[in-house]
Design an enzyme around this catalytic site. Structure first.
Site, PDB file in Angstrom:
ATOM      1  N   SER A 161       0.796  -1.111  -0.091  1.00 41.85           N
ATOM      2  CA  SER A 161      -0.054   0.028   0.146  1.00 41.85           C
ATOM      3  C   SER A 161       0.856   1.322   0.155  1.00 41.85           C
ATOM      4  O   SER A 161       0.164   2.391  -0.273  1.00 41.85           O
ATOM      5  CB  SER A 161      -0.902   0.124   1.187  1.00 41.85           C
ATOM      6  OG  SER A 161      -2.193  -0.546   0.946  1.00 41.85           O
TER       7      SER A 161
ATOM      8  N   LYS B 175       0.468   3.438  -2.812  1.00 43.87           N
ATOM      9  CA  LYS B 175      -0.542   4.121  -3.228  1.00 43.87           C
ATOM     10  C   LYS B 175      -0.203   5.848  -3.455  1.00 43.87           C
ATOM     11  O   LYS B 175      -0.749   6.606  -3.985  1.00 43.87           O
ATOM     12  CB  LYS B 175      -1.731   4.034  -2.307  1.00 43.87           C
ATOM     13  CG  LYS B 175      -2.040   2.705  -2.426  1.00 43.87           C
ATOM     14  CD  LYS B 175      -3.031   2.256  -1.346  1.00 43.87           C
ATOM     15  CE  LYS B 175      -3.629   0.820  -1.164  1.00 43.87           C
ATOM     16  NZ  LYS B 175      -4.190   0.221   0.157  1.00 43.87           N
TER      17      LYS B 175
ATOM     18  N   TYR C 141      -2.545  -2.173 -10.719  1.00 42.87           N
ATOM     19  CA  TYR C 141      -2.414  -1.902  -9.277  1.00 42.87           C
ATOM     20  C   TYR C 141      -1.994  -3.310  -8.479  1.00 42.87           C
ATOM     21  O   TYR C 141      -0.975  -2.941  -7.437  1.00 42.87           O
ATOM     22  CB  TYR C 141      -4.152  -1.788  -8.789  1.00 42.87           C
ATOM     23  CG  TYR C 141      -4.219  -1.839  -7.184  1.00 42.87           C
ATOM     24  CD1 TYR C 141      -3.764  -0.830  -6.415  1.00 42.87           C
ATOM     25  CD2 TYR C 141      -4.535  -3.232  -6.749  1.00 42.87           C
ATOM     26  CE1 TYR C 141      -4.071  -0.935  -5.111  1.00 42.87           C
ATOM     27  CE2 TYR C 141      -4.595  -3.081  -5.406  1.00 42.87           C
ATOM     28  CZ  TYR C 141      -4.407  -2.016  -4.442  1.00 42.87           C
ATOM     29  OH  TYR C 141      -4.371  -1.943  -3.181  1.00 42.87           O
TER      30      TYR C 141
ATOM     31  N   TYR D 173      -4.707   4.235   7.490  1.00 39.23           N
ATOM     32  CA  TYR D 173      -6.143   4.061   7.562  1.00 39.23           C
ATOM     33  C   TYR D 173      -7.117   4.247   8.816  1.00 39.23           C
ATOM     34  O   TYR D 173      -7.026   5.586   9.260  1.00 39.23           O
ATOM     35  CB  TYR D 173      -6.041   2.401   7.601  1.00 39.23           C
ATOM     36  CG  TYR D 173      -5.181   1.827   6.523  1.00 39.23           C
ATOM     37  CD1 TYR D 173      -5.101   2.226   5.251  1.00 39.23           C
ATOM     38  CD2 TYR D 173      -3.926   0.987   6.857  1.00 39.23           C
ATOM     39  CE1 TYR D 173      -4.196   1.618   4.326  1.00 39.23           C
ATOM     40  CE2 TYR D 173      -3.208   0.559   6.272  1.00 39.23           C
ATOM     41  CZ  TYR D 173      -3.206   0.890   4.794  1.00 39.23           C
ATOM     42  OH  TYR D 173      -2.147   0.217   3.955  1.00 39.23           O
TER      43      TYR D 173
ATOM     44  N   VAL E 145       0.646  -3.532   4.230  1.00 40.20           N
ATOM     45  CA  VAL E 145       0.781  -5.068   4.594  1.00 40.20           C
ATOM     46  C   VAL E 145       1.925  -5.639   4.660  1.00 40.20           C
ATOM     47  O   VAL E 145       2.137  -6.694   5.093  1.00 40.20           O
ATOM     48  CB  VAL E 145      -0.734  -5.859   4.296  1.00 40.20           C
ATOM     49  CG1 VAL E 145      -1.808  -5.130   4.733  1.00 40.20           C
ATOM     50  CG2 VAL E 145      -0.524  -6.061   2.705  1.00 40.20           C
TER      51      VAL E 145
HETATM   52  N1  GLN Z   1      -2.683  -2.381   2.896  1.00 41.18           N
HETATM   53  C1  GLN Z   1      -2.290  -2.936   2.034  1.00 41.18           C
HETATM   54  O1  GLN Z   1      -0.746  -2.758   2.117  1.00 41.18           O
HETATM   55  C2  GLN Z   1      -3.013  -3.365   0.876  1.00 41.18           C
HETATM   56  C3  GLN Z   1      -2.329  -3.806  -0.235  1.00 41.18           C
HETATM   57  C4  GLN Z   1      -2.532  -4.959  -1.110  1.00 41.18           C
HETATM   58  N2  GLN Z   1      -2.051  -5.109  -2.292  1.00 41.18           N
HETATM   59  C5  GLN Z   1      -4.077  -5.113  -1.247  1.00 41.18           C
HETATM   60  O2  GLN Z   1      -4.530  -4.547  -2.151  1.00 41.18           O
HETATM   61  O3  GLN Z   1      -4.702  -5.531  -0.638  1.00 41.18           O
END
Ligand code: GLN
Length: 320
Positions: free
Chosen positions: A73, A76, A198, A250, A268
């Site tokens: 993530s 992003k 993505y 988050y 994550v």
């Molecule tokens: N919080 C994350 O790092 C989520 C990224 C992960 N690739 C997903 O889309 O679920």
């Protein structure tokens, strides 16, 4: 916040501070590594590294710095910058909002009035953001994305194919969000291509030092402090850092802003990237996550670093 003079005195013992935090939290065994993407479950939970890169290019680091992991993530943030460059602020705002969700990163929700995903730091918003990346076809779009990461990091980057295919074949929840957004006209027809992009952006391999250089680039008005390359237009730094500040952690974003007080983004993979504007970039990597999907050791280290170095953006120095 520390003044420039204070910061110089703070930087001298910086290595000592991160060494201290590393040994203090190495034995902390809380949290579990992400396993909803099968390939991520294989990571060694003991890996732990901390790196700080200042805007004048000094590097302070400790731990498993060479270990490569997928950015997840944290990507992003950078995809949002590229979408802003591709379309401008006003258009991007019609496709993805800037409001914190208070919900999990993978919540399937859109804003009821506008049908937009709430912000670019949660999965729905990030998929919408990535769908905006320009290019004639999948390969050109991927190459533009990889070039963008290269500007921030200072060397070529690669996609971990096993993590990419692992997520692509299990990412039904993300696919569901993409279909929902297609239904509301928030993303265009080509959703499989955008979902692939993505998943690829999430599977870009980095180490802790790379993340710190990326953070320092954001801290340094978009200029990579090692290569001096402009990675993103200066005008979009405030957009990027604002959404990181309000949404990057988050449903922990409020507590993070209150306690740590600097823009940050987690993933994550167990990485956290934090930006002290005009001063430094901070990265921590430790895979075990708390229930919100943030690195347990990463949060602790950043909380303590912020306190010890007086990094909170709204800190009023006792001396001043
Ligand atoms: N919080 C994350 O790092 C989520 C990224 C992960 N690739 C997903 O889309 O679920």
């Amino acid at each position: 916040m520390a003044t420039q003079g204070d910061l110089e005195t703070v930087l001298l013992p910086l290595l000592e501070v991160i060494k201290d935090l590393h040994s203090q939290y190495q034995s902390l065994k809380e949290g579990t590594v992400a396993n909803y993407i099968p390939e991520l479950a294989k990571v060694n939970p003991d890996l732990f590294s901390i790196c700080i890169v200042t805007v004048d290019g000094q590097i302070y680091e400790i731990g498993d710095l060479e270990h490569l992991f997928t950015i997840q993530s944290i990507s992003k943030v950078f995809a949002y910058g590229l979408a802003l460059e591709d379309h401008g602020r006003d258009y991007v705002l019609t496709r993805v909002g800037v409001e914190p969700t208070g919900d999990a990163f993978n919540a399937i929700i859109l804003d009821e009035q506008s049908n937009r995903p709430l912000n670019p730091m949660v999965n729905a918003g990030a998929i919408a953001t990535t769908s905006l990346i320009k290019g004639a076809g999948a390969t050109e779009r991927l190459n533009r994305m990889l070039d963008m990461f290269k500007r921030y990091i200072g060397h070529d980057v690669f996609v971990d194919i096993s993590v990419f295919t692992s997520e692509r074949s299990t990412g039904h929840r993300n696919r569901a969000m993409a279909h929902l957004m297609l239904n509301f006209g928030m993303i265009d027809q080509n959703i499989e291509e955008s979902l692939d992009l993505y998943f690829q952006q999430c599977a870009v391999m980095v180490n802790c030092r790379d993340l710190a250089v990326m953070a320092a680039t954001l801290a340094n008005k978009g200029i990579n402090p090692i290569t001096q390359e402009q990675a993103v237009k200066k005008t979009y730094i405030k957009d990027i850092l604002s959404v990181m500040y309000t949404c990057g952690m988050y449903n922990f974003a409020g507590e993070w802003a209150y306690k740590v007080g600097i823009p940050a983004k987690s993933g994550v993979c167990g990485g956290i990237l934090a930006v002290v504007p005009q001063k430094m970039g901070i990265a921590v990597f430790s895979p075990p996550l708390d229930r919100r999907g943030n690195s347990v050791r990463g949060v602790k280290v950043c909380e303590e670093l912020s306190q010890r170095l007086g990094l909170h953006l709204f800190e009023c120095s006792e001396k001043g």
